[in-house]
Design a protein around this motif. Structure first.
Motif, PDB file in Angstrom:
ATOM      1  N   LEU A 195      13.670  14.053  -3.906  1.00 59.48           N
ATOM      2  CA  LEU A 195      13.705  15.153  -4.872  1.00 59.48           C
ATOM      3  C   LEU A 195      12.361  15.860  -4.911  1.00 59.48           C
ATOM      4  CD1 LEU A 195      15.234  16.654  -7.017  1.00 59.48           C
ATOM      5  CD2 LEU A 195      14.476  14.965  -8.682  1.00 59.48           C
TER       6      LEU A 195
ATOM      7  N   PRO B 209      28.724   8.638   2.119  1.00 56.61           N
ATOM      8  CA  PRO B 209      28.404   8.377   3.521  1.00 56.61           C
ATOM      9  C   PRO B 209      28.007   6.935   3.770  1.00 56.61           C
ATOM     10  CG  PRO B 209      26.657   9.650   2.493  1.00 56.61           C
ATOM     11  CD  PRO B 209      27.641   9.320   1.425  1.00 56.61           C
ATOM     12  N   LEU B 210      27.987   6.598   5.053  1.00 56.71           N
ATOM     13  CA  LEU B 210      27.642   5.245   5.466  1.00 56.71           C
ATOM     14  C   LEU B 210      26.343   5.260   6.258  1.00 56.71           C
ATOM     15  CD1 LEU B 210      28.791   2.250   5.714  1.00 56.71           C
ATOM     16  CD2 LEU B 210      29.499   2.948   8.002  1.00 56.71           C
ATOM     17  N   LEU B 211      25.398   4.446   5.841  1.00 56.78           N
ATOM     18  CA  LEU B 211      24.182   4.263   6.627  1.00 56.78           C
ATOM     19  C   LEU B 211      24.433   3.162   7.636  1.00 56.78           C
ATOM     20  CD1 LEU B 211      22.970   5.949   4.348  1.00 56.78           C
ATOM     21  CD2 LEU B 211      20.976   4.469   4.409  1.00 56.78           C
TER      22      LEU B 211
ATOM     23  N   ARG C  33      21.546  15.885   2.022  1.00 56.25           N
ATOM     24  CA  ARG C  33      21.691  14.465   2.323  1.00 56.25           C
ATOM     25  C   ARG C  33      20.925  14.108   3.578  1.00 56.25           C
ATOM     26  NH1 ARG C  33      25.528  11.122  -0.951  1.00 56.25           N
ATOM     27  NH2 ARG C  33      23.748   9.776  -0.655  1.00 56.25           N
TER      28      ARG C  33
ATOM     29  N   ARG D 212      16.522   1.857  -3.166  1.00 59.76           N
ATOM     30  CA  ARG D 212      17.763   2.426  -3.685  1.00 59.76           C
ATOM     31  C   ARG D 212      18.383   3.419  -2.711  1.00 59.76           C
ATOM     32  NH1 ARG D 212      20.828   0.566  -6.458  1.00 59.76           N
ATOM     33  NH2 ARG D 212      20.936   0.133  -8.675  1.00 59.76           N
ATOM     34  N   ARG D 213      18.381   3.039  -1.467  1.00 64.85           N
ATOM     35  CA  ARG D 213      18.995   3.920  -0.467  1.00 64.85           C
ATOM     36  C   ARG D 213      20.492   3.737  -0.438  1.00 64.85           C
ATOM     37  NH1 ARG D 213      15.337   7.050   3.228  1.00 64.85           N
ATOM     38  NH2 ARG D 213      16.958   8.519   2.734  1.00 64.85           N
TER      39      ARG D 213
ATOM     40  N   SER E 174      13.760   6.154  -3.089  1.00 67.99           N
ATOM     41  CA  SER E 174      13.973   7.201  -2.083  1.00 67.99           C
ATOM     42  C   SER E 174      14.496   8.494  -2.703  1.00 67.99           C
ATOM     43  CB  SER E 174      14.936   6.707  -1.005  1.00 67.99           C
ATOM     44  OG  SER E 174      16.182   6.367  -1.584  1.00 67.99           O
ATOM     45  N   ALA E 175      15.272   8.382  -3.753  1.00 71.57           N
ATOM     46  CA  ALA E 175      15.794   9.585  -4.387  1.00 71.57           C
ATOM     47  C   ALA E 175      14.661  10.391  -5.015  1.00 71.57           C
ATOM     48  CB  ALA E 175      16.833   9.220  -5.447  1.00 71.57           C
TER      49      ALA E 175
ATOM     50  N   LEU F 168      20.086   6.488   9.573  1.00 73.11           N
ATOM     51  CA  LEU F 168      21.029   7.411  10.189  1.00 73.11           C
ATOM     52  C   LEU F 168      22.353   7.367   9.442  1.00 73.11           C
ATOM     53  CD1 LEU F 168      21.528   9.217  12.786  1.00 73.11           C
ATOM     54  CD2 LEU F 168      22.665   7.197  13.708  1.00 73.11           C
TER      55      LEU F 168
ATOM     56  N   ARG G 218      23.947  19.501   0.159  1.00 72.73           N
ATOM     57  CA  ARG G 218      23.497  18.490  -0.802  1.00 72.73           C
ATOM     58  C   ARG G 218      22.179  17.859  -0.400  1.00 72.73           C
ATOM     59  NH1 ARG G 218      28.304  16.212  -3.514  1.00 72.73           N
ATOM     60  NH2 ARG G 218      29.946  17.701  -3.128  1.00 72.73           N
TER      61      ARG G 218
ATOM     62  N   SER H 228      21.864  15.843  -3.775  1.00 76.86           N
ATOM     63  CA  SER H 228      22.180  14.414  -3.859  1.00 76.86           C
ATOM     64  C   SER H 228      21.008  13.593  -4.377  1.00 76.86           C
ATOM     65  CB  SER H 228      22.632  13.895  -2.489  1.00 76.86           C
ATOM     66  OG  SER H 228      21.598  14.076  -1.545  1.00 76.86           O
ATOM     67  N   ALA H 229      19.808  14.006  -4.043  1.00 79.14           N
ATOM     68  CA  ALA H 229      18.647  13.252  -4.514  1.00 79.14           C
ATOM     69  C   ALA H 229      18.539  13.342  -6.033  1.00 79.14           C
ATOM     70  CB  ALA H 229      17.374  13.788  -3.870  1.00 79.14           C
ATOM     71  N   ALA H 230      18.770  14.518  -6.554  1.00 75.68           N
ATOM     72  CA  ALA H 230      18.681  14.688  -8.005  1.00 75.68           C
ATOM     73  C   ALA H 230      19.747  13.856  -8.706  1.00 75.68           C
ATOM     74  CB  ALA H 230      18.830  16.161  -8.375  1.00 75.68           C
TER      75      ALA H 230
ATOM     76  N   ALA I   7      21.181  11.198  -7.512  1.00 78.51           N
ATOM     77  CA  ALA I   7      20.844   9.790  -7.328  1.00 78.51           C
ATOM     78  C   ALA I   7      19.743   9.367  -8.301  1.00 78.51           C
ATOM     79  CB  ALA I   7      20.394   9.540  -5.891  1.00 78.51           C
ATOM     80  N   LEU I   8      18.748  10.220  -8.427  1.00 76.95           N
ATOM     81  CA  LEU I   8      17.638   9.896  -9.323  1.00 76.95           C
ATOM     82  C   LEU I   8      18.125   9.792 -10.761  1.00 76.95           C
ATOM     83  CD1 LEU I   8      14.674   9.422  -9.684  1.00 76.95           C
ATOM     84  CD2 LEU I   8      14.343  11.882  -9.878  1.00 76.95           C
TER      85      LEU I   8
ATOM     86  N   ALA J 165      22.840   5.437  -5.397  1.00 82.10           N
ATOM     87  CA  ALA J 165      22.532   6.170  -4.172  1.00 82.10           C
ATOM     88  C   ALA J 165      23.735   6.941  -3.645  1.00 82.10           C
ATOM     89  CB  ALA J 165      22.036   5.203  -3.103  1.00 82.10           C
ATOM     90  N   ASN J 166      24.936   6.509  -4.052  1.00 93.97           N
ATOM     91  CA  ASN J 166      26.152   7.114  -3.516  1.00 93.97           C
ATOM     92  C   ASN J 166      26.198   7.002  -1.997  1.00 93.97           C
ATOM     93  OD1 ASN J 166      27.622   8.037  -5.843  1.00 93.97           O
ATOM     94  ND2 ASN J 166      25.917   9.444  -6.161  1.00 93.97           N
ATOM     95  N   ALA J 167      25.849   5.859  -1.512  1.00 95.66           N
ATOM     96  CA  ALA J 167      25.944   5.589  -0.083  1.00 95.66           C
ATOM     97  C   ALA J 167      26.047   4.077   0.094  1.00 95.66           C
ATOM     98  CB  ALA J 167      24.722   6.126   0.665  1.00 95.66           C
TER      99      ALA J 167
END
Lengths: 341, 341
Positions: free
Chosen positions: B56, A98-100, B122, A121-122, B51-52, B99, B120, A51-53, A55-56, A61-63
């Motif tokens: 990464l 997901p939801l933070l 996450r 960018r969280r 953050s991504a 969280l 992933r 997911s980090a890759a 997102a980057l 962020a997909n969240a």
DNA sequence: GGTTATCGCAAAACCGGTTCAGCAGTATCA
DNA sequence: TGATACTGCTGAACCGGTTTTGCGATAACC
């Protein structure tokens, strides 16, 4: 042990990362046989995108995020938020977003959270709840340019899209019901005055009471059981005792009911009670509470849908959900006609 | 509009990204004047790390997860989770770790969420709640190698570190209190039997009742108000009516209280009631409920601390939190000595 | 039959950080 | 004075994806 990457798949398939990317994303650029081969290998290796890759690479962020700044003690009791969250999830889980979720100590901490989440960018956007009059969070979010959907009245949301229900209409429903039963002296134990919808309700109640020719009074409170009970006692022991009480949330209604019964009053014979926002809590007590019900989970799902659009770049308008409806239970009835002056 | 990157800082400062990284992370490799210059520019630009990119680069998500698979309807009422979450947050917010919170439809969905989150990357780890007997989630998490802290009995946690309170000790406290008041026929409305701590409590109650020479009976339930009330009515209307009832959560206790009062029984004169897990709910009703209290938020904070260690690679042991203590309120008293055979 | 599309993939750049190897320049020491 | 160490930085690789460009081979076209 190590998670497989696209590079691993590429090696096994004898192609490059790029080809693997095309294959896995169903984009043109690879032949059908190669695509199938790559998919099979990915499946076999149990590959999942980092997911980090992602997102980057794509800058998102997909969240999404949700911050609440009520004290934990009262928060836990409010069925509202859990229902809202589960509704939001139901919609978001379709895309695996997901939801933070965070509780903040105060509004400053809440705003700091938004700045941090957006700066790092969280999240791609947030849900804004508990809208206040002159809400300090709104201009901040507007300035940040962070996609936001306000869950509450459009008047308080500034330029942010709002998902809301018409509290004024609901106020008329509640008051109409009580007046229809014959009540002529009605009081309301309200939520915090800083919340915009509290103010909206107060105005709507006052206006509607005037039209119906009933006496009406608002008592300020803070959503907590303690203050709900205190306000109830004050009203029931004071002069010109109301024959019906409306509570701005279910927690206060329950503690108000308990308080009234503690004073030796019968509900609904001596005093009727009506809760705003229905939940299992209202069915837990005796008599069960007549309440203004709405589908909060559905409300959350709608908000999630709007937020996804907003994060996608669309500028969405407000979304109005159906008016709350009255769920009749045992706590409202015609007043006994003793000294009905 | 665009968020500043380290590259932007580097350009302004006339150095490379690497130097900027050293400066911002307080690592050796840059002179003090240069470091200050870089920090000043970063401050001016309002730079925050993406953050991504961090995730990464260092291979960690810097986030933890929590999945709950109770139905939203009962979830909303349970003050437990909100308190737990706010305690977890209090600890995590120190490091700015968010969280991820999700509600799942069932255990399969919950497990799928773990697989996805871990695959992933996450999250760096998860909190596991509602431990069951032969819990299917435990072997999955062990196999995944995902850092996990189980919130509940170590017996159900397999090799995962557990943060727990001793329910058996609490059971003795509760039973001792009631027996000390003179009760000789006690029943308990239990939570779901699949949950391990339900079973632990059942065994502890049975053993302790045997030692004290009191009659004891467990009635299975599901934590919901409906079933709590139903079980209460069944017990109070059946043969050999108990003089005291213990409830496995506060929601059932409240609805049980209401049910008893609906049957015309007085609490605590005709029947005493005791709730396991205290919350504002217990103070909302009349009489307020005597309850087994513990600091759930603190419990969550401890769990968060352990999880952070576990995610850091340490293999942590179990952590036992203090035993619940009895908060005496108005719902327990000596039984009236009518037909006390 | 030569020109032009199109296909299928390779190669490389890019996202925004971290980290490591290397390299001047100065200081230390024998 | 030359070997050695350290300082302060540069340059490049790397994390794991996405996306763009380019190239050889085949197909389509006039």
């Amino acid at each position: 042990m190590k998670r497989p990457t696209m590079q691993d798949i590429a090696q096994r398939a004898g192609v490059t990362k790029g080809a693997v990317s095309f294959a896995l994303n169903g984009r043109p650029g690879v032949s059908e046989p190669t695509r199938r081969r790559i998919l099979a290998i990915a499946e076999e290796l149990g590959w999942q995108p980092n997911s980090a890759a992602v997102a980057l690479s794509d800058g998102r962020a997909n969240a999404f995020g949700l911050v609440v700044d009520r004290p934990a003690r009262t928060l836990g009791l409010e069925p509202y938020f859990m229902q809202l969250i589960s509704g939001i999830q139901a919609e978001l889980s379709a895309t695996g977003t997901p939801l933070l979720f965070t509780v903040a100590d105060d509004q400053l901490a809440e705003i700091a959270t938004y700045r941090s989440w957006w700066g790092r960018r969280r999240v791609d956007g947030v849900f804004l709840v508990d809208l206040r009059v002159d809400d300090a969070r709104v201009p901040v979010l507007e300035e940040l340019g962070m996609p936001t959907v306000a869950i509450g009245m459009p008047q308080a949301a500034g330029s942010l899209p709002a998902v809301w229900t018409d509290d004024a209409a609901a106020a008329r429903t509640a008051l109409g019901h009580l007046a229809g039963l014959g009540h002529r002296r009605i009081a309301r134990v309200a939520g915090p005055e800083q919340l915009l919808h509290t103010r909206i309700r107060t105005e709507a109640f006052a206006a509607c009471a005037w039209e119906l020719g009933v006496e009406y009074r608002t008592v300020a409170s803070d959503y907590s059981g303690e203050q709900g009970a205190a306000a109830t006692r004050e009203l029931l022991l004071g002069p010109r005792r109301p024959t019906a009480l409306v509570y701005d949330n279910d927690v206060m209604a329950v503690s108000g009911l308990t308080a009234a019964q503690g004073l030796g009053l019968r509900v609904p014979a001596d005093v009727s009670m009506l809760a705003w926002d229905d939940s299992a809590l209202c069915e837990l007590v005796h008599p069960p509470l007549t309440a203004l019900s709405r589908d909060i989970a559905e409300h959350g799902a709608h908000a999630a849908r709007v937020l996804r659009q907003a994060a996608g770049g669309a500028d969405c308008g407000d979304l109005r959900d159906p008016d709350p409806v009255l769920t009749l239970r045992g706590s409202t009835a015609a007043p006994v006609g003793e000294d009905q002056s």
